[in-house]
Design a protein around this motif. Structure first.
Motif, PDB file in Angstrom:
ATOM      1  N   LEU A 181       0.833  -0.979   0.131  1.00  0.00           N
ATOM      2  CA  LEU A 181       0.008  -0.044   0.007  1.00  0.00           C
ATOM      3  C   LEU A 181       1.012   1.346   0.019  1.00  0.00           C
ATOM      4  CD1 LEU A 181      -2.865  -1.118   2.646  1.00  0.00           C
ATOM      5  CD2 LEU A 181      -3.039  -0.485  -0.036  1.00  0.00           C
ATOM      6  N   LEU A 182       1.849   1.314   0.736  1.00  0.00           N
ATOM      7  CA  LEU A 182       2.623   2.538   1.122  1.00  0.00           C
ATOM      8  C   LEU A 182       3.422   2.637  -0.280  1.00  0.00           C
ATOM      9  CD1 LEU A 182       3.821   2.077   4.688  1.00  0.00           C
ATOM     10  CD2 LEU A 182       2.189   3.659   3.961  1.00  0.00           C
ATOM     11  N   ARG A 183       3.967   1.725  -0.907  1.00  0.00           N
ATOM     12  CA  ARG A 183       4.816   1.822  -1.904  1.00  0.00           C
ATOM     13  C   ARG A 183       3.809   2.210  -3.206  1.00  0.00           C
ATOM     14  NH1 ARG A 183       9.515   1.567  -0.358  1.00  0.00           N
ATOM     15  NH2 ARG A 183      10.540  -0.335   0.873  1.00  0.00           N
ATOM     16  N   GLY A 184       2.630   1.552  -3.309  1.00  0.00           N
ATOM     17  CA  GLY A 184       1.810   2.095  -4.216  1.00  0.00           C
ATOM     18  C   GLY A 184       1.349   3.528  -4.389  1.00  0.00           C
ATOM     19  N   ILE A 185       1.238   3.805  -3.031  1.00  0.00           N
ATOM     20  CA  ILE A 185       0.701   5.199  -2.853  1.00  0.00           C
ATOM     21  C   ILE A 185       1.969   6.348  -3.196  1.00  0.00           C
ATOM     22  CG2 ILE A 185       0.512   7.192  -1.127  1.00  0.00           C
ATOM     23  CD1 ILE A 185      -1.408   5.061   0.381  1.00  0.00           C
ATOM     24  N   GLN A 186       3.181   5.882  -2.890  1.00  0.00           N
ATOM     25  CA  GLN A 186       4.444   6.602  -3.410  1.00  0.00           C
ATOM     26  C   GLN A 186       4.462   6.714  -4.686  1.00  0.00           C
ATOM     27  OE1 GLN A 186       8.068   4.462  -2.537  1.00  0.00           O
ATOM     28  NE2 GLN A 186       9.225   6.340  -2.370  1.00  0.00           N
ATOM     29  N   HIS A 187       4.243   5.638  -5.437  1.00  0.00           N
ATOM     30  CA  HIS A 187       4.262   5.648  -7.019  1.00  0.00           C
ATOM     31  C   HIS A 187       3.115   6.408  -7.456  1.00  0.00           C
ATOM     32  CE1 HIS A 187       4.768   4.102 -10.910  1.00  0.00           C
ATOM     33  NE2 HIS A 187       3.597   3.748 -10.979  1.00  0.00           N
ATOM     34  N   CYS A 188       2.009   6.286  -7.242  1.00  0.00           N
ATOM     35  CA  CYS A 188       0.975   7.057  -7.726  1.00  0.00           C
ATOM     36  C   CYS A 188       1.247   8.571  -7.602  1.00  0.00           C
ATOM     37  CB  CYS A 188      -0.330   6.537  -6.948  1.00  0.00           C
ATOM     38  SG  CYS A 188      -0.743   4.804  -7.365  1.00  0.00           S
ATOM     39  N   LEU A 189       1.732   8.767  -6.453  1.00  0.00           N
ATOM     40  CA  LEU A 189       1.607  10.617  -6.185  1.00  0.00           C
ATOM     41  C   LEU A 189       2.932  10.976  -7.091  1.00  0.00           C
ATOM     42  CD1 LEU A 189       1.567  10.724  -2.189  1.00  0.00           C
ATOM     43  CD2 LEU A 189      -0.179  11.282  -4.086  1.00  0.00           C
ATOM     44  N   THR A 190       3.643  10.121  -7.746  1.00  0.00           N
ATOM     45  CA  THR A 190       4.716  10.746  -8.572  1.00  0.00           C
ATOM     46  C   THR A 190       4.236  10.757 -10.137  1.00  0.00           C
ATOM     47  OG1 THR A 190       5.748   8.727  -8.881  1.00  0.00           O
ATOM     48  CG2 THR A 190       6.309   9.931  -7.349  1.00  0.00           C
ATOM     49  N   LEU A 191       2.946  10.322 -10.281  1.00  0.00           N
ATOM     50  CA  LEU A 191       2.494  10.200 -11.719  1.00  0.00           C
ATOM     51  C   LEU A 191       1.867  11.567 -12.360  1.00  0.00           C
ATOM     52  CD1 LEU A 191       0.707   6.696 -11.392  1.00  0.00           C
ATOM     53  CD2 LEU A 191       3.181   7.179 -12.575  1.00  0.00           C
ATOM     54  N   GLU A 192       1.464  11.636 -13.564  1.00  0.00           N
ATOM     55  CA  GLU A 192       1.023  12.783 -14.132  1.00  0.00           C
ATOM     56  C   GLU A 192      -0.402  13.351 -13.539  1.00  0.00           C
ATOM     57  OE1 GLU A 192      -0.172  14.831 -18.432  1.00  0.00           O
ATOM     58  OE2 GLU A 192       1.103  12.809 -18.312  1.00  0.00           O
ATOM     59  N   ARG A 193      -1.108  12.429 -13.167  1.00  0.00           N
ATOM     60  CA  ARG A 193      -2.537  12.682 -12.381  1.00  0.00           C
ATOM     61  C   ARG A 193      -2.471  11.904 -11.154  1.00  0.00           C
ATOM     62  NH1 ARG A 193      -6.109   9.838 -15.297  1.00  0.00           N
ATOM     63  NH2 ARG A 193      -7.994  11.199 -14.615  1.00  0.00           N
ATOM     64  N   PRO A 194      -1.706  12.527 -10.175  1.00  0.00           N
ATOM     65  CA  PRO A 194      -1.341  11.761  -8.945  1.00  0.00           C
ATOM     66  C   PRO A 194      -2.716  11.657  -8.260  1.00  0.00           C
ATOM     67  CG  PRO A 194      -0.709  14.075  -8.783  1.00  0.00           C
ATOM     68  CD  PRO A 194      -1.061  13.750 -10.208  1.00  0.00           C
ATOM     69  N   ILE A 195      -3.489  12.395  -7.885  1.00  0.00           N
ATOM     70  CA  ILE A 195      -4.703  12.546  -7.208  1.00  0.00           C
ATOM     71  C   ILE A 195      -5.640  11.259  -7.795  1.00  0.00           C
ATOM     72  CG2 ILE A 195      -6.826  13.531  -6.205  1.00  0.00           C
ATOM     73  CD1 ILE A 195      -5.168  16.124  -5.898  1.00  0.00           C
ATOM     74  N   GLU A 196      -6.007  11.192  -9.099  1.00  0.00           N
ATOM     75  CA  GLU A 196      -6.679  10.449  -9.569  1.00  0.00           C
ATOM     76  C   GLU A 196      -6.171   8.841  -9.598  1.00  0.00           C
ATOM     77  OE1 GLU A 196      -5.854  13.104 -10.881  1.00  0.00           O
ATOM     78  OE2 GLU A 196      -7.508  14.285 -11.725  1.00  0.00           O
ATOM     79  N   GLU A 197      -4.876   8.796 -10.053  1.00  0.00           N
ATOM     80  CA  GLU A 197      -4.193   7.572  -9.988  1.00  0.00           C
ATOM     81  C   GLU A 197      -4.231   6.963  -8.389  1.00  0.00           C
ATOM     82  OE1 GLU A 197      -3.068   5.898 -12.000  1.00  0.00           O
ATOM     83  OE2 GLU A 197      -2.702   7.185 -13.984  1.00  0.00           O
ATOM     84  N   THR A 198      -3.988   7.685  -7.497  1.00  0.00           N
ATOM     85  CA  THR A 198      -4.052   7.386  -6.012  1.00  0.00           C
ATOM     86  C   THR A 198      -5.566   6.696  -5.630  1.00  0.00           C
ATOM     87  OG1 THR A 198      -2.427   8.864  -5.453  1.00  0.00           O
ATOM     88  CG2 THR A 198      -3.456   7.905  -3.627  1.00  0.00           C
ATOM     89  N   GLU A 199      -6.454   7.523  -6.176  1.00  0.00           N
ATOM     90  CA  GLU A 199      -7.792   7.040  -5.775  1.00  0.00           C
ATOM     91  C   GLU A 199      -8.260   5.659  -6.468  1.00  0.00           C
ATOM     92  OE1 GLU A 199     -12.436   8.900  -5.731  1.00  0.00           O
ATOM     93  OE2 GLU A 199     -10.588  10.046  -7.179  1.00  0.00           O
TER      94      GLU A 199
END
Length: 260
Positions: free
Chosen positions: A53-71
Protein backbone atom coordinates in the motif's frame (compact mmCIF):
# COMPACT_ATOMS: atom_id res chain seq x y z
CA UNK A 1 -11.86 19.96 9.75
CA UNK A 2 -14.07 17.26 11.26
CA UNK A 3 -11.54 14.59 10.30
CA UNK A 4 -8.71 16.77 11.59
CA UNK A 5 -10.44 17.14 14.93
CA UNK A 6 -10.96 13.38 15.13
CA UNK A 7 -7.32 12.57 14.39
CA UNK A 8 -5.34 15.26 16.23
CA UNK A 9 -6.17 17.15 19.39
CA UNK A 10 -2.74 18.79 19.24
CA UNK A 11 -2.95 20.23 15.73
CA UNK A 12 -6.67 20.91 15.32
CA UNK A 13 -6.58 24.13 17.34
CA UNK A 14 -3.59 25.85 15.69
CA UNK A 15 -4.64 24.77 12.19
CA UNK A 16 -8.20 26.02 12.73
CA UNK A 17 -6.80 29.50 13.49
CA UNK A 18 -4.83 29.88 10.27
CA UNK A 19 -5.88 32.17 7.41
CA UNK A 20 -8.10 30.43 4.87
CA UNK A 21 -5.61 29.58 2.10
CA UNK A 22 -2.86 28.54 4.51
CA UNK A 23 -5.39 26.55 6.55
CA UNK A 24 -6.31 24.56 3.42
CA UNK A 25 -2.67 23.83 2.62
CA UNK A 26 -1.68 22.78 6.15
CA UNK A 27 -4.85 20.73 6.62
CA UNK A 28 -4.16 18.98 3.34
CA UNK A 29 -0.57 18.21 4.29
CA UNK A 30 -1.41 17.06 7.82
CA UNK A 31 -4.25 14.75 6.76
CA UNK A 32 -2.24 13.25 3.88
CA UNK A 33 0.59 12.41 6.26
CA UNK A 34 -1.86 11.15 8.87
CA UNK A 35 -3.30 8.86 6.20
CA UNK A 36 0.18 7.41 5.64
CA UNK A 37 0.85 7.07 9.37
CA UNK A 38 -2.41 5.19 9.95
CA UNK A 39 -1.41 2.60 7.35
CA UNK A 40 2.08 2.19 8.80
CA UNK A 41 0.63 1.90 12.33
CA UNK A 42 -2.39 -0.30 11.52
CA UNK A 43 -2.73 -3.10 14.07
CA UNK A 44 -4.57 -5.58 11.82
CA UNK A 45 -2.85 -5.27 8.44
CA UNK A 46 -0.08 -7.70 7.54
CA UNK A 47 3.29 -6.04 7.02
CA UNK A 48 3.40 -7.21 3.39
CA UNK A 49 0.09 -5.44 2.69
CA UNK A 50 1.30 -2.29 4.43
CA UNK A 51 4.42 -2.24 2.29
CA UNK A 52 2.45 -2.77 -0.92
CA UNK A 53 0.00 0.00 0.00
CA UNK A 54 2.68 2.48 1.00
CA UNK A 55 4.88 1.86 -2.04
CA UNK A 56 1.80 1.98 -4.28
CA UNK A 57 0.80 5.36 -2.87
CA UNK A 58 4.37 6.61 -3.24
CA UNK A 59 4.36 5.61 -6.91
CA UNK A 60 0.90 7.04 -7.67
CA UNK A 61 1.79 10.42 -6.20
CA UNK A 62 4.66 10.78 -8.67
CA UNK A 63 2.49 10.23 -11.77
CA UNK A 64 1.03 12.84 -14.10
CA UNK A 65 -2.43 12.63 -12.49
CA UNK A 66 -1.44 11.80 -8.90
CA UNK A 67 -4.76 12.33 -7.14
CA UNK A 68 -6.78 10.30 -9.67
CA UNK A 69 -4.16 7.53 -9.78
CA UNK A 70 -4.05 7.30 -5.98
CA UNK A 71 -7.84 7.12 -5.78
CA UNK A 72 -7.94 4.26 -8.28
CA UNK A 73 -5.17 2.46 -6.41
CA UNK A 74 -6.87 2.73 -3.01
CA UNK A 75 -10.44 1.89 -4.07
CA UNK A 76 -10.02 -1.93 -3.88
CA UNK A 77 -8.68 -1.54 -0.30
CA UNK A 78 -11.53 0.57 1.08
CA UNK A 79 -12.83 -2.16 3.38
CA UNK A 80 -9.52 -2.59 5.24
CA UNK A 81 -8.36 1.01 5.47
CA UNK A 82 -9.29 3.58 8.12
CA UNK A 83 -11.33 6.46 6.71
CA UNK A 84 -8.52 8.98 6.99
CA UNK A 85 -6.29 6.75 4.85
CA UNK A 86 -8.87 5.85 2.22
CA UNK A 87 -9.71 9.51 1.73
CA UNK A 88 -6.09 10.50 1.08
CA UNK A 89 -6.88 11.66 -2.49
CA UNK A 90 -9.55 13.97 -1.07
CA UNK A 91 -7.07 15.50 1.39
CA UNK A 92 -4.52 15.98 -1.39
CA UNK A 93 -7.13 17.79 -3.44
CA UNK A 94 -7.63 20.39 -0.70
CA UNK A 95 -4.27 22.03 -1.41
CA UNK A 96 -4.41 25.42 -3.11
CA UNK A 97 -2.49 25.91 -6.35
CA UNK A 98 1.18 26.24 -5.57
CA UNK A 99 1.01 24.27 -2.34
CA UNK A 100 -0.19 21.00 -3.88
CA UNK A 101 3.25 20.10 -5.25
CA UNK A 102 4.78 20.53 -1.79
CA UNK A 103 2.15 18.37 -0.10
CA UNK A 104 2.28 15.59 -2.70
CA UNK A 105 6.09 15.49 -2.73
CA UNK A 106 6.37 15.10 1.03
CA UNK A 107 3.48 12.62 1.24
CA UNK A 108 5.16 10.43 -1.38
CA UNK A 109 8.46 10.68 0.47
CA UNK A 110 6.84 9.73 3.78
CA UNK A 111 5.05 6.77 2.19
CA UNK A 112 8.35 5.44 0.86
CA UNK A 113 10.19 5.85 4.16
CA UNK A 114 7.33 4.33 6.15
CA UNK A 115 7.40 1.31 3.83
CA UNK A 116 11.12 0.96 4.59
CA UNK A 117 10.45 1.04 8.34
CA UNK A 118 7.76 -1.61 8.09
CA UNK A 119 10.07 -3.75 5.95
CA UNK A 120 12.85 -3.49 8.53
CA UNK A 121 10.50 -4.14 11.48
CA UNK A 122 11.04 -0.70 13.00
CA UNK A 123 14.50 -1.77 14.16
CA UNK A 124 15.90 1.07 16.29
CA UNK A 125 19.21 0.13 17.87
CA UNK A 126 21.07 3.45 18.03
CA UNK A 127 20.32 7.14 18.43
CA UNK A 128 21.05 7.54 14.72
CA UNK A 129 18.27 5.02 14.00
CA UNK A 130 15.94 7.01 16.26
CA UNK A 131 16.84 10.20 14.41
CA UNK A 132 16.00 8.55 11.10
CA UNK A 133 12.68 7.25 12.39
CA UNK A 134 11.57 10.50 14.02
CA UNK A 135 12.50 12.30 10.82
CA UNK A 136 10.44 9.91 8.69
CA UNK A 137 7.31 10.20 10.79
CA UNK A 138 7.46 13.79 12.11
CA UNK A 139 10.61 15.74 11.26
CA UNK A 140 9.48 15.58 7.66
CA UNK A 141 6.23 17.30 8.69
CA UNK A 142 8.25 20.19 10.12
CA UNK A 143 10.23 20.36 6.90
CA UNK A 144 7.04 20.44 4.82
CA UNK A 145 5.60 23.20 6.99
CA UNK A 146 8.74 25.29 6.46
CA UNK A 147 8.12 25.11 2.72
CA UNK A 148 4.48 26.02 3.21
CA UNK A 149 5.40 29.09 5.28
CA UNK A 150 7.73 30.17 2.47
CA UNK A 151 5.05 29.55 -0.17
CA UNK A 152 2.39 31.49 1.74
CA UNK A 153 4.10 34.71 2.75
CA UNK A 154 7.81 34.32 2.10
CA UNK A 155 8.66 33.36 5.70
CA UNK A 156 12.10 31.76 5.77
CA UNK A 157 13.09 29.28 8.46
CA UNK A 158 15.86 26.93 9.52
CA UNK A 159 14.97 23.52 8.05
CA UNK A 160 17.15 21.58 10.50
CA UNK A 161 15.46 23.26 13.45
CA UNK A 162 12.08 22.59 11.85
CA UNK A 163 13.03 18.92 11.67
CA UNK A 164 14.11 18.99 15.32
CA UNK A 165 10.71 20.47 16.18
CA UNK A 166 9.01 17.49 14.56
CA UNK A 167 11.41 15.08 16.19
CA UNK A 168 10.65 16.56 19.60
CA UNK A 169 6.91 16.17 19.14
CA UNK A 170 7.31 12.57 18.00
CA UNK A 171 9.59 11.77 20.92
CA UNK A 172 6.82 12.99 23.24
CA UNK A 173 4.48 10.48 21.56
CA UNK A 174 7.05 7.72 21.98
CA UNK A 175 7.30 8.48 25.69
CA UNK A 176 3.53 8.68 26.11
CA UNK A 177 2.83 5.46 24.17
CA UNK A 178 5.71 3.42 25.59
CA UNK A 179 3.55 0.79 27.30
CA UNK A 180 1.23 0.26 24.32
CA UNK A 181 4.14 0.05 21.86
CA UNK A 182 5.87 -2.66 23.91
CA UNK A 183 2.61 -4.61 24.19
CA UNK A 184 2.38 -4.74 20.37
CA UNK A 185 6.02 -5.74 20.07
CA UNK A 186 7.57 -2.44 18.95
CA UNK A 187 10.37 -0.69 20.85
CA UNK A 188 11.34 2.81 19.71
CA UNK A 189 13.97 3.22 22.46
CA UNK A 190 17.56 2.65 21.26
CA UNK A 191 19.38 -0.28 22.88
CA UNK A 192 20.15 0.44 26.53
CA UNK A 193 18.02 3.57 26.74
CA UNK A 194 15.77 4.24 29.71
CA UNK A 195 13.03 6.84 30.16
CA UNK A 196 15.56 9.43 31.31
CA UNK A 197 17.51 9.04 28.06
CA UNK A 198 14.41 9.55 25.90
CA UNK A 199 13.35 12.53 28.00
CA UNK A 200 16.81 14.06 27.47
CA UNK A 201 16.53 13.45 23.71
CA UNK A 202 13.04 14.97 23.67
CA UNK A 203 14.03 18.09 25.58
CA UNK A 204 17.10 18.63 23.40
CA UNK A 205 14.94 18.64 20.28
CA UNK A 206 12.28 20.84 21.87
CA UNK A 207 15.01 23.34 22.75
CA UNK A 208 15.80 23.48 19.02
CA UNK A 209 12.09 24.07 18.44
CA UNK A 210 12.30 27.11 20.73
CA UNK A 211 15.12 28.45 18.58
CA UNK A 212 13.14 27.69 15.42
CA UNK A 213 10.19 29.77 16.60
CA UNK A 214 12.42 32.59 17.84
CA UNK A 215 13.85 33.01 14.35
CA UNK A 216 10.49 33.11 12.52
CA UNK A 217 9.10 36.48 11.55
CA UNK A 218 5.88 37.54 13.25
CA UNK A 219 2.91 35.98 11.53
CA UNK A 220 0.84 32.80 11.14
CA UNK A 221 3.82 30.42 11.31
CA UNK A 222 4.79 31.64 14.78
CA UNK A 223 1.23 31.52 16.07
CA UNK A 224 0.79 28.02 14.66
CA UNK A 225 3.96 26.61 16.24
CA UNK A 226 3.46 27.99 19.76
CA UNK A 227 0.57 25.72 20.71
CA UNK A 228 1.99 22.25 19.85
CA UNK A 229 5.33 23.24 21.40
CA UNK A 230 3.70 24.36 24.65
CA UNK A 231 1.63 21.17 24.81
CA UNK A 232 4.73 19.04 24.13
CA UNK A 233 6.71 20.74 26.90
CA UNK A 234 3.87 20.32 29.38
CA UNK A 235 3.49 16.65 28.45
CA UNK A 236 7.21 15.97 28.93
CA UNK A 237 7.07 17.65 32.33
CA UNK A 238 4.06 15.52 33.26
CA UNK A 239 5.71 12.29 32.07
CA UNK A 240 8.93 13.09 33.96
CA UNK A 241 6.79 13.45 37.09
CA UNK A 242 5.13 10.07 36.53
CA UNK A 243 2.03 11.13 34.61
CA UNK A 244 1.13 10.37 31.00
CA UNK A 245 -1.49 12.48 29.24
CA UNK A 246 -2.66 16.06 29.66
CA UNK A 247 -6.29 16.45 30.63
CA UNK A 248 -8.65 18.42 28.40
CA UNK A 249 -8.75 21.17 31.02
CA UNK A 250 -4.95 21.35 31.07
CA UNK A 251 -4.87 21.62 27.27
CA UNK A 252 -7.44 24.40 27.25
CA UNK A 253 -5.56 26.27 29.97
CA UNK A 254 -2.31 26.12 27.99
CA UNK A 255 -4.02 27.21 24.78
CA UNK A 256 -5.76 30.02 26.64
CA UNK A 257 -2.47 31.39 27.93
CA UNK A 258 -1.04 31.47 24.42
CA UNK A 259 -3.87 32.94 22.41
CA UNK A 260 -7.23 32.76 24.10
Amino acid sequence: MTMLQQTSRTFYIPISRLEAELKEAVTSGYLCMRAIDEIEDHEHLDDAIKIDLLRGIQHCLTLERPIEETEQFLTPHKAVLPEVSFRLPEWAGLSPSGAEEIVLRYTAKMAGEMADWVEHKWAICTEADLDRYTYSVAGMVGEMLSELWLWFDGSTSDRQKAIAFGRGLQAVNILRNRKEDLERGVDFFPDGWEFKDMIKYTRRNLKEADAYIAELKKGPAVEFCKIPLALAKATVKLIAAGGNKLTRDAVLKIVGKIGG
